[in-house]
Design an enzyme around this catalytic site. Sequence first.
Site, PDB file in Angstrom:
ATOM      1  NE  ARG A   1      37.497  -6.103  -6.841  1.00  0.00           N
ATOM      2  CZ  ARG A   1      37.211  -5.071  -7.641  1.00  0.00           C
ATOM      3  NH1 ARG A   1      37.454  -5.177  -8.943  1.00  0.00           N
ATOM      4  NH2 ARG A   1      36.713  -3.963  -7.165  1.00  0.00           N
TER       5      ARG A   1
ATOM      6  CG  HIS B   1      -0.257  -0.272   2.490  1.00  0.00           C
ATOM      7  ND1 HIS B   1       0.003  -1.562   2.921  1.00  0.00           N
ATOM      8  CD2 HIS B   1       0.253   0.546   3.418  1.00  0.00           C
ATOM      9  CE1 HIS B   1       0.641  -1.506   4.080  1.00  0.00           C
ATOM     10  NE2 HIS B   1       0.807  -0.246   4.406  1.00  0.00           N
TER      11      HIS B   1
ATOM     12  CG  HIS C   1      30.836  -3.963  -7.235  1.00  0.00           C
ATOM     13  ND1 HIS C   1      31.389  -3.035  -6.384  1.00  0.00           N
ATOM     14  CD2 HIS C   1      31.375  -3.711  -8.450  1.00  0.00           C
ATOM     15  CE1 HIS C   1      32.218  -2.261  -7.055  1.00  0.00           C
ATOM     16  NE2 HIS C   1      32.225  -2.656  -8.322  1.00  0.00           N
TER      17      HIS C   1
END
Length: 143
Positions: free
Chosen positions: A132, A9, A98
């Site tokens: 990475r 809501h 990331h």
Amino acid sequence: MIISIGNDHAGPNYKNAIVTFLKEKGYTIINHGTDTFDSVDYPDFGHAVANDVESKKANFGIVICGSGNGIAMTVNKHQDIRAALCWTKEIAELARLHNDANILSIPARFTSIEQAVQMVDVFLSTAFEGGRHANRVNKIACK
């Protein structure tokens, strides 16, 4: 691209603005959100969006509640979901870049509709960087 969206809501106006924006961009929308301001339970809408993303019925999800926290907690209970609660487009970008987030959680009571639309735009147009970050993302799931 298919986007699943759900809101409680606190978010009908946000959802409507985001859906209009996404349709103008050519996205297909699965709408699980409420269209009224009558009190509802955000988990009902969050689980529906998470199920769509988890089952690959949708490419990404967008969830909206007052703080963004409750609905983010709800969708993050799903094994393959990485929801990011974002307040700015910069955070939304990093969530994709990331963290490979697949659901954007928007706090309707703490952002403007304009900010929300900007976050959606950046979130959906940013690719996961991998590298990475991939190893870190792989460590999130408890399988």
